[in-house]
Design a protein around this motif. Sequence first.
Motif, mmCIF file in Angstrom:
data_model
loop_
_atom_site.group_PDB
_atom_site.id
_atom_site.type_symbol
_atom_site.label_atom_id
_atom_site.label_comp_id
_atom_site.label_asym_id
_atom_site.label_seq_id
_atom_site.Cartn_x
_atom_site.Cartn_y
_atom_site.Cartn_z
ATOM 1 N N ASN A 42 -41.356 -29.092 21.086
ATOM 2 C CA ASN A 42 -40.143 -28.356 20.719
ATOM 3 C C ASN A 42 -39.034 -28.583 21.743
ATOM 4 O OD1 ASN A 42 -41.524 -27.364 18.540
ATOM 5 N ND2 ASN A 42 -41.854 -25.314 19.385
ATOM 6 N N ALA A 43 -39.415 -28.616 23.027
ATOM 7 C CA ALA A 43 -38.424 -28.830 24.082
ATOM 8 C C ALA A 43 -37.823 -30.235 23.998
ATOM 9 C CB ALA A 43 -39.060 -28.607 25.451
ATOM 10 N N LEU A 44 -38.684 -31.234 23.708
ATOM 11 C CA LEU A 44 -38.195 -32.609 23.601
ATOM 12 C C LEU A 44 -37.217 -32.773 22.443
ATOM 13 C CD1 LEU A 44 -41.496 -34.592 24.271
ATOM 14 C CD2 LEU A 44 -39.471 -34.519 25.749
ATOM 15 N N LYS A 45 -37.424 -32.004 21.360
ATOM 16 C CA LYS A 45 -36.550 -32.106 20.188
ATOM 17 C C LYS A 45 -35.325 -31.216 20.268
ATOM 18 C CE LYS A 45 -39.447 -31.147 16.931
ATOM 19 N NZ LYS A 45 -39.894 -30.923 15.538
ATOM 20 N N ALA A 46 -35.291 -30.334 21.254
ATOM 21 C CA ALA A 46 -34.172 -29.401 21.359
ATOM 22 C C ALA A 46 -32.911 -30.130 21.810
ATOM 23 C CB ALA A 46 -34.514 -28.294 22.350
ATOM 24 N N GLY A 47 -31.768 -29.699 21.295
ATOM 25 C CA GLY A 47 -30.500 -30.297 21.683
ATOM 26 C C GLY A 47 -30.092 -29.903 23.097
ATOM 27 N N GLU A 48 -29.533 -30.866 23.818
ATOM 28 C CA GLU A 48 -29.036 -30.578 25.156
ATOM 29 C C GLU A 48 -27.627 -29.991 25.078
ATOM 30 O OE1 GLU A 48 -29.253 -34.171 27.400
ATOM 31 O OE2 GLU A 48 -31.405 -33.977 27.777
ATOM 32 N N VAL A 49 -27.268 -29.246 26.106
ATOM 33 C CA VAL A 49 -25.936 -28.627 26.148
ATOM 34 C C VAL A 49 -25.219 -29.009 27.432
ATOM 35 C CG1 VAL A 49 -26.635 -26.679 24.700
ATOM 36 C CG2 VAL A 49 -26.855 -26.524 27.194
ATOM 37 N N LYS A 50 -23.939 -28.787 27.439
ATOM 38 C CA LYS A 50 -23.151 -29.032 28.647
ATOM 39 C C LYS A 50 -22.136 -27.907 28.793
ATOM 40 C CE LYS A 50 -19.838 -31.988 26.200
ATOM 41 N NZ LYS A 50 -19.180 -33.328 26.184
ATOM 42 N N TYR A 51 -21.696 -27.695 30.026
ATOM 43 C CA TYR A 51 -20.712 -26.659 30.311
ATOM 44 C C TYR A 51 -19.332 -27.302 30.480
ATOM 45 C CZ TYR A 51 -24.673 -23.583 31.188
ATOM 46 O OH TYR A 51 -25.811 -22.846 31.045
ATOM 47 N N GLU A 52 -18.364 -26.734 29.810
ATOM 48 C CA GLU A 52 -16.984 -27.185 29.936
ATOM 49 C C GLU A 52 -16.181 -26.098 30.659
ATOM 50 O OE1 GLU A 52 -15.691 -30.014 29.259
ATOM 51 O OE2 GLU A 52 -17.298 -30.984 28.095
ATOM 52 N N TYR A 53 -15.437 -26.514 31.688
ATOM 53 C CA TYR A 53 -14.658 -25.561 32.486
ATOM 54 C C TYR A 53 -13.169 -25.791 32.228
ATOM 55 C CZ TYR A 53 -19.134 -25.230 34.879
ATOM 56 O OH TYR A 53 -20.463 -25.058 35.154
ATOM 57 N N THR A 54 -12.473 -24.721 31.924
ATOM 58 C CA THR A 54 -11.058 -24.812 31.606
ATOM 59 C C THR A 54 -10.286 -23.755 32.396
ATOM 60 O OG1 THR A 54 -11.637 -25.495 29.365
ATOM 61 C CG2 THR A 54 -9.362 -24.832 29.752
ATOM 62 N N LEU A 55 -9.179 -24.191 32.977
ATOM 63 C CA LEU A 55 -8.311 -23.234 33.660
ATOM 64 C C LEU A 55 -7.351 -22.608 32.657
ATOM 65 C CD1 LEU A 55 -7.421 -25.090 36.986
ATOM 66 C CD2 LEU A 55 -8.909 -23.084 36.698
ATOM 67 N N VAL A 56 -7.314 -21.286 32.646
ATOM 68 C CA VAL A 56 -6.402 -20.576 31.756
ATOM 69 C C VAL A 56 -5.660 -19.505 32.573
ATOM 70 C CG1 VAL A 56 -7.812 -20.976 29.706
ATOM 71 C CG2 VAL A 56 -8.169 -18.911 31.089
ATOM 72 N N SER A 57 -4.534 -19.099 32.042
ATOM 73 C CA SER A 57 -3.725 -18.087 32.731
ATOM 74 C C SER A 57 -3.994 -16.725 32.107
ATOM 75 C CB SER A 57 -2.239 -18.429 32.617
ATOM 76 O OG SER A 57 -1.447 -17.420 33.191
#
Length: 318
Positions: A18-33
């Motif tokens: 199940n772990a091998l078939k699971a989709g990987e994720v990534k973190y996106e960082y954005t500067l906002v005011s």
Amino acid sequence: IDVSAALTRDNAAQMIWNALKAGEVKYEYTLVSENGTLVSKTTLENKKDTDGKDLTMLKDKYAVTTREDVTLKTISKDDKGTYSVTTSGTAGKDVSYTKVEKNYSDLMGQKVDVLVKDNDNSKVFGIYANEDSTVVATGVVGDLDTVNGSTEKVKFNDVEYKLDTNNSVITFNKTAPYASDLRTLAANASGAEKAYAIKLIDNDSNGKIDTAVVTPFTVAEVTYAGSSSYPFRPVGGKLTTIGNIDSDDVNAYKGIAKDDYVMFLAETNRSAKDKGSITKINVISGKIVGTRTVTSKTSEVKIDNTWYKVAKTAPNMA
């Protein structure tokens, strides 16, 4: 699973898979005011592979692709003891795999998932039935029949099955099918000269038959049962000897004898296995007390109180 119980090997393997078939994720960082202050916002996004699909750990870390929703079309054994497999592919193009370690012929005609090394179709790690693909029924030629007044159903062992619109017939390891669709097969392909085993498959879990896989066999009479070979005379069609079948090349039942009626399944039609097979056929004996024509191609005889289909025109009672 019971999280307080000891972990079994099966469950551990399932968790890893199940772990091998699971989709990987990534973190996106954005500067906002926010209120005049720059703050960093973090969002979680799915990683994508080059095809735009979710990137799995199996793909990313091990360069292994799972090709899904393809149909297993042919399988044959090569001279090195491994197998060559063909599946349907995208855009109508077939895909071939070589050096397959296991015989997957039981999946013929089914939708499958193929686990294969990227850019190397000689490294197949497994072929599995798709979760939506199911073998609904199995039998032989005499079990299949049409349903009067219906072009959308067939009868199999007296049970009616709905047909998908584009249902097809696959003849095991042959390019030319017995018929283009299952109802045509039920109406026209009959008789000992076209004997076959058959399985009905629902490939998309909608309760309708998508594919029928036909495995031809020969109905024959044993003309001699020697210690090293078995000559046969086919029943139906041309009454010519098949030829001596080397006993080392076939799995025959114990006690095979002259004048036995048998089902001979040649190696090429026997699920790509090492040997052909000879199976004894039961013989029904008794007085014919009635005959009838069911269709233009199907007749029946009544022996005692039971009606039986016949391979040829029913005998003339006169």
